[in-house]
Design an enzyme around this catalytic site. Structure first.
Site, PDB file in Angstrom:
ATOM      1  N   SER A  37       0.748  -1.264  -0.009  1.00 55.63           N
ATOM      2  CA  SER A  37       0.054   0.091  -0.071  1.00 55.63           C
ATOM      3  C   SER A  37       0.892   1.134  -0.012  1.00 55.63           C
ATOM      4  O   SER A  37       1.980   1.012   0.013  1.00 55.63           O
ATOM      5  CB  SER A  37      -0.842   0.009   1.244  1.00 55.63           C
ATOM      6  N   LYS A  38       0.128   2.347  -0.060  1.00 56.27           N
ATOM      7  CA  LYS A  38       0.844   3.690  -0.065  1.00 56.27           C
ATOM      8  C   LYS A  38       1.772   3.724   1.120  1.00 56.27           C
ATOM      9  O   LYS A  38       2.768   4.496   1.022  1.00 56.27           O
ATOM     10  CB  LYS A  38      -0.120   4.867   0.094  1.00 56.27           C
ATOM     11  N   ARG A  39       1.544   3.076   2.349  1.00 59.67           N
ATOM     12  CA  ARG A  39       2.374   3.167   3.497  1.00 59.67           C
ATOM     13  C   ARG A  39       3.740   2.614   2.990  1.00 59.67           C
ATOM     14  O   ARG A  39       4.657   2.704   3.858  1.00 59.67           O
ATOM     15  CB  ARG A  39       1.754   2.616   4.931  1.00 59.67           C
TER      16      ARG A  39
END
Ligand code: GLU
Length: 445
Positions: free
Chosen positions: A206-208
């Site tokens: 994910s973006k994280r």
């Protein structure tokens, strides 16, 4: 049967790597089978599918060389047809109206209640379920708009899609979609679901975890070929240990049978390495164009330098084109930056000014000034002073380039040239003696 596949993104303004990976697999499947690759823009969410979001999508596809063989289909243009199909299903008793509260009535598709549901996934193998485990589902909302399931299936039928290749987040939908195909007496396409992309901990990427949109990688300086190749390896392998493939090789070897069903780990180190590999393998003319453009834009003058020699050294070491000016400014200017860590480690030590001055003196006399002779001279000095070569090589490198990294020291010395090398060694010796580097590091702190 001639293959017809499609990429069916819902534009949101950013193109997620998982989505574009589906496009890549579809594109390669079509090209390998001499079939057609189509684009269907699933733009029914009018708030998110703005003209700008669609432009971003098309731009990203162009950047990656994902050309499509027919004009794009815009799903929102087909809603009348979707609603007609819903009426047909209602008329045949395969769907019913239901008041889910809130006034209006929606249209619900009837799922079988007896027997088994299932399909043979071209990547995951047999997928089975008991009928009854999947509930009836809405195909037209109470506000009269068609739902994804209906629009997706009707468009696939109308576009003559033979293979649906998409992420495995759609597996559950596929059980529903197959029943819709059957209800509409349409041939059921083959399905292939691509494995989830995960991070190092095995959780969905994910973006994280870092950049997740194609645009971000592009901004970071990745080449389209790198991104294409890297995403292909997220769920596919050529069957040997090759990792860097040309587009033609990918087309030749691509087969759904070689797709993996297990989760695909996103390895950012590999991505970085791969970009370097692509740059290294570029024809020199192409590298030269990028190199010159960036060096010139950074205000560095190339007059009087051995450009070919510098590029030969730098091409094999460039990971991002955007790093070029910072990584090799010292070839072009005497006003190069010093890496403080390298300075502290290699220059701020006893005896260094004397050592640098001594080497400068010897290099001044050296004839000829070549890779071999500059090397031999330091070797000879190391022997005489009974030190390792490192005690000479590292300080000289940091003194003449400001950095602990770069091409082989002796290639570098020759490219910088005797006069400049000797002048730099003298100046750095002075500066160390005067405490000039300590002042600079204090100012930086
Ligand atoms: N618009 C859907 C998505 O982006 C389509 C999936 C598909 O059928 O390929 O997830």
């Amino acid at each position: 049967m001639s293959v017809r596949v499609r990429f069916a993104p819902s534009p949101t303004g950013n193109v997620h790597i998982g989505n574009i990976r589906a496009a890549i697999f579809n594109w390669l499947f079509a090209r390998h089978n001499r079939g057609r690759f189509l684009l269907r823009v699933e733009d029914t969410d009018r708030e998110r599918s703005t003209p700008e979001a669609i432009r971003t999508l098309l731009d990203c596809m162009e950047w990656l060389g994902l050309d499509y063989d027919e004009p794009p289909v815009y799903q929102s243009a087909n809603s009348i047809r979707h609603l007609e199909v819903a009426e047909e299903l209602l008329g045949r008793g395969l769907a019913y109206r239901e008041n889910k509260g809130g006034g209006g009535e929606c249209v619900v598709f009837r799922m079988p209640t007896e027997g088994r549901l299932g399909f043979v996934d071209l990547v995951k193998g047999a997928m089975r379920k008991r009928a009854g485990d999947t509930q009836d589902f809405v195909i037209v909302r109470s506000n009269g708009t068609p739902v994804f399931h209906l629009a997706n299936v009707v468009d696939d039928i109308d576009m003559g899609i033979t293979h649906v290749i998409r992420g495995d987040d759609h597996v559950e939908n596929t059980f529903k979609h197959i029943e819709l195909f059957k209800a509409l007496n349409a041939p059921v396409p083959h399905f292939a679901h691509l494995p989830m992309i995960v991070n190092n901990q095995g959780k969905p990427y994910s973006k994280r975890d870092g950049a997740a949109f194609v645009g971000e990688f592009r901004e970071q300086g990745y080449l389209p070929d790198t991104i294409f190749n890297f995403l292909l390896l997220l769920g596919w392998a050529p069957g040997d240990d090759r990792e860097v493939l040309t587009r033609d090789e990918m087309i030749e070897f691509f087969a759904l049978e070689r797709c993996k069903s297990s989760a695909a780990r996103f390895d950012v180190k590999k991505l970085l390495w791969m970009n370097g590999e692509y740059i290294r393998n570029k024809p020199r003319e192409e590298y030269a164009r990028e190199f010159l453009a960036r060096v010139t834009a950074a205000g560095l003058s190339t007059e009087g330098v051995d450009l070919e020699g510098i590029m030969e050294q730098m091409q094999v070491r460039t990971r991002f084109y955007s790093d070029i000016p910072d990584n090799c400014a010292y070839f072009f200017t005497d006003d190069y930056a010093f890496d403080q860590k390298a300075v502290s480690k290699r220059l701020l030590k006893e005896g260094i000014p004397e050592l640098l001055e001594k080497i400068a003196g010897e290099y001044q006399q050296l004839d000829p000034f070549t890779v071999e002779s500059t090397h031999a001279l330091l070797e000879e000095m190391a022997r005489r002073q009974e030190s390792g070569m490192g005690a000479l090589v590292h300080p000289v490198r940091v003194a003449v380039s400001g950095s602990a990294e770069g091409p082989g020291l002796f290639e570098m010395l020759v490219l910088i040239g005797r006069e400049r090398v000797c002048a730099r060694l003298q100046q750095v010796a002075q500066r160390v003696r005067n405490g000039g580097f300590e002042t600079a590091s204090a100012a930086q702190d």
